[in-house]
Design a protein around this motif. Sequence first.
Motif, mmCIF file in Angstrom:
data_model
loop_
_atom_site.group_PDB
_atom_site.id
_atom_site.type_symbol
_atom_site.label_atom_id
_atom_site.label_comp_id
_atom_site.label_asym_id
_atom_site.label_seq_id
_atom_site.Cartn_x
_atom_site.Cartn_y
_atom_site.Cartn_z
ATOM 1 N N TYR A 378 32.699 10.542 -6.071
ATOM 2 C CA TYR A 378 33.470 9.763 -5.094
ATOM 3 C C TYR A 378 34.306 8.694 -5.805
ATOM 4 O O TYR A 378 33.956 8.205 -6.881
ATOM 5 C CB TYR A 378 32.537 9.086 -4.097
ATOM 6 C CG TYR A 378 31.646 10.049 -3.361
ATOM 7 C CD1 TYR A 378 32.157 10.899 -2.375
ATOM 8 C CD2 TYR A 378 30.289 10.131 -3.665
ATOM 9 C CE1 TYR A 378 31.325 11.788 -1.710
ATOM 10 C CE2 TYR A 378 29.459 11.021 -3.000
ATOM 11 C CZ TYR A 378 29.979 11.855 -2.030
ATOM 12 O OH TYR A 378 29.163 12.745 -1.389
ATOM 13 N N ASP A 379 35.410 8.321 -5.174
ATOM 14 C CA ASP A 379 36.192 7.187 -5.675
ATOM 15 C C ASP A 379 35.494 5.872 -5.346
ATOM 16 O O ASP A 379 35.484 4.940 -6.150
ATOM 17 C CB ASP A 379 37.599 7.189 -5.053
ATOM 18 C CG ASP A 379 38.385 8.431 -5.417
ATOM 19 O OD1 ASP A 379 38.501 8.715 -6.616
ATOM 20 O OD2 ASP A 379 38.864 9.111 -4.491
ATOM 21 N N SER A 380 34.914 5.800 -4.130
ATOM 22 C CA SER A 380 34.267 4.573 -3.661
ATOM 23 C C SER A 380 32.955 4.919 -2.974
ATOM 24 O O SER A 380 32.846 5.966 -2.316
ATOM 25 C CB SER A 380 35.162 3.813 -2.666
ATOM 26 O OG SER A 380 36.423 3.523 -3.220
ATOM 27 N N VAL A 381 31.978 4.031 -3.120
ATOM 28 C CA VAL A 381 30.725 4.130 -2.375
ATOM 29 C C VAL A 381 30.504 2.786 -1.690
ATOM 30 O O VAL A 381 30.455 1.744 -2.351
ATOM 31 C CB VAL A 381 29.526 4.462 -3.283
ATOM 32 C CG1 VAL A 381 28.230 4.401 -2.483
ATOM 33 C CG2 VAL A 381 29.700 5.829 -3.924
ATOM 34 N N LEU A 382 30.387 2.813 -0.368
ATOM 35 C CA LEU A 382 30.208 1.598 0.421
ATOM 36 C C LEU A 382 28.781 1.532 0.941
ATOM 37 O O LEU A 382 28.333 2.427 1.657
ATOM 38 C CB LEU A 382 31.180 1.593 1.599
ATOM 39 C CG LEU A 382 30.977 0.492 2.649
ATOM 40 C CD1 LEU A 382 31.251 -0.890 2.055
ATOM 41 C CD2 LEU A 382 31.868 0.734 3.867
ATOM 42 N N PHE A 383 28.065 0.476 0.576
ATOM 43 C CA PHE A 383 26.743 0.214 1.136
ATOM 44 C C PHE A 383 26.914 -0.774 2.281
ATOM 45 O O PHE A 383 27.088 -1.969 2.079
ATOM 46 C CB PHE A 383 25.818 -0.367 0.060
ATOM 47 C CG PHE A 383 24.449 -0.759 0.576
ATOM 48 C CD1 PHE A 383 23.681 0.133 1.288
ATOM 49 C CD2 PHE A 383 23.939 -2.029 0.331
ATOM 50 C CE1 PHE A 383 22.420 -0.226 1.761
ATOM 51 C CE2 PHE A 383 22.684 -2.393 0.789
ATOM 52 C CZ PHE A 383 21.921 -1.487 1.504
ATOM 53 N N SER A 384 26.917 -0.252 3.506
ATOM 54 C CA SER A 384 27.093 -1.071 4.705
ATOM 55 C C SER A 384 26.174 -0.507 5.775
ATOM 56 O O SER A 384 26.533 0.447 6.477
ATOM 57 C CB SER A 384 28.552 -1.062 5.162
ATOM 58 O OG SER A 384 28.757 -1.965 6.223
ATOM 59 N N PRO A 385 24.964 -1.041 5.923
ATOM 60 C CA PRO A 385 23.895 -0.359 6.658
ATOM 61 C C PRO A 385 24.090 -0.162 8.155
ATOM 62 O O PRO A 385 23.432 0.678 8.745
ATOM 63 C CB PRO A 385 22.676 -1.238 6.377
ATOM 64 C CG PRO A 385 23.003 -1.914 5.073
ATOM 65 C CD PRO A 385 24.473 -2.186 5.160
ATOM 66 N N ALA A 386 24.960 -0.974 8.807
ATOM 67 C CA ALA A 386 25.129 -0.899 10.272
ATOM 68 C C ALA A 386 23.817 -1.144 10.992
ATOM 69 O O ALA A 386 23.644 -0.740 12.146
ATOM 70 C CB ALA A 386 25.727 0.442 10.686
ATOM 71 N N SER A 387 22.882 -1.813 10.339
ATOM 72 C CA SER A 387 21.527 -1.993 10.855
ATOM 73 C C SER A 387 20.937 -3.277 10.283
ATOM 74 O O SER A 387 21.385 -3.767 9.239
ATOM 75 C CB SER A 387 20.616 -0.827 10.425
ATOM 76 O OG SER A 387 21.235 0.427 10.627
ATOM 77 N N ALA A 388 19.907 -3.762 10.935
ATOM 78 C CA ALA A 388 19.148 -4.874 10.368
ATOM 79 C C ALA A 388 18.350 -4.392 9.157
ATOM 80 O O ALA A 388 18.281 -3.193 8.875
ATOM 81 C CB ALA A 388 18.225 -5.473 11.416
ATOM 82 N N SER A 389 17.733 -5.326 8.452
ATOM 83 C CA SER A 389 17.106 -5.023 7.168
ATOM 84 C C SER A 389 15.585 -5.069 7.199
ATOM 85 O O SER A 389 14.932 -4.816 6.187
ATOM 86 C CB SER A 389 17.593 -6.034 6.122
ATOM 87 O OG SER A 389 17.321 -7.359 6.569
#
Length: 415
Positions: A378-389
């Motif tokens: 991949y060119d980019s990998v986004l870690f953005s969970p859309a959820s609580a932790s």
Amino acid sequence: MIPNVKRALVLGGGVSGLGAAEALRACGAEVTVAETKGAPADIGTYDLIIVSPGIPPSHPVFGLAERTGVPLTGDIGLGAMINTAPVIGVTGTNGKTTTVGMLGEIYAAAGIGTAVCGNIGRSFAACAAAGGYGRAIVELSSFQLLHARPLRVHIACILNIAPDHLDYHGNMRAYVEAKMRIADGQTPDDFLLVPDSVDISGISGKPTVLTEGRDFYADDGLVVMGRRIMPLAEIAAKGKHNAKNALYAATAAYADGVTEDAISYALSRFRTGAHRICAAGEYNGTCFYDDSKGTNPAATLAAAECMSGNTALIAGGSDKNCDYAELFEKLPANVTAVYLTGDNAEKMASAALRAGGRFVKICAALSECVTLCAKGGYDSVLFSPASASFDRYSGYEERGKAFEREIRRLVSGTD
């Protein structure tokens, strides 16, 4: 400073609870700090009850306070009893912390002392008790606004409203009503800044309303009440979402009499904090981005729109009763793969598969997500969970640091 409060009960010992206790003691009250699991049997002997933001509406303290007639408020409400400076308040589903940070920089550039507090991590009540500032810039969550009276906000911003915290509020209507409380007590001398998509017909205050798209907007620059404040290209915090945050910060400050020069100077220098679409590292030509602060679908969608090239999304965590269908239906076409982990991974995977158009993989752990993405080209990998932790971490900060450790492991070649 707080009339007729000799004994106070603070329920919850977090940042807001301990700050409230500090403020009450500074005002001469005797304070009891109690755990959140129950309410003391002698609740009727207190003059005031302070509840922490995360205490659910089902907690017995609310019924006991009503039956005994003991006033109940939160850290924000207590701060309002003590505070003597105008309040600039910011709420919304996403962008609160960044907008409040921008406002802090703007007022600093204008030479006006501030207390930057609230949901950003400092107790409003403790700041109010200490005093010494000309403006209180307060980040206000929906939890805090439920128990904020007698707060009066001079300049109030509702940045956006999208589904979030429905596990706490029960439904979208209750969540929206909580956000609208930022306008409680406002008069025509105060301002409420809102998107044109937000219905404010149910607010109880009577502020002067400034509407995004009509009274302030962004084209190739920030335009506030007919004045072009600065070009978008000069805003240091990049991305469409940050341009909108800057627009609200600029409008709030301008409505409060801050000069255009101070606004443009501050926004040309302000940069976002950690775990907000930050570059975490590069491995074999793939750029990894940490957006652990993306704790709801709207935030993740905004982050995904900032990505370029063939992109993989890593998401999942603890569920807040959100519907993920719209997230996966609206993801940009360049997001070609989704890697999911956490308690709600299967729920999110079902939504992603129904939306179609991309590869979907459930992983046992965050480390597996990162390893597979590193091999995906991949060119980019986004870690953005859309959820609580809270399924695996104490908060988004710990989760973001865990992701960044995984990237360092990749780059260093260690296991």
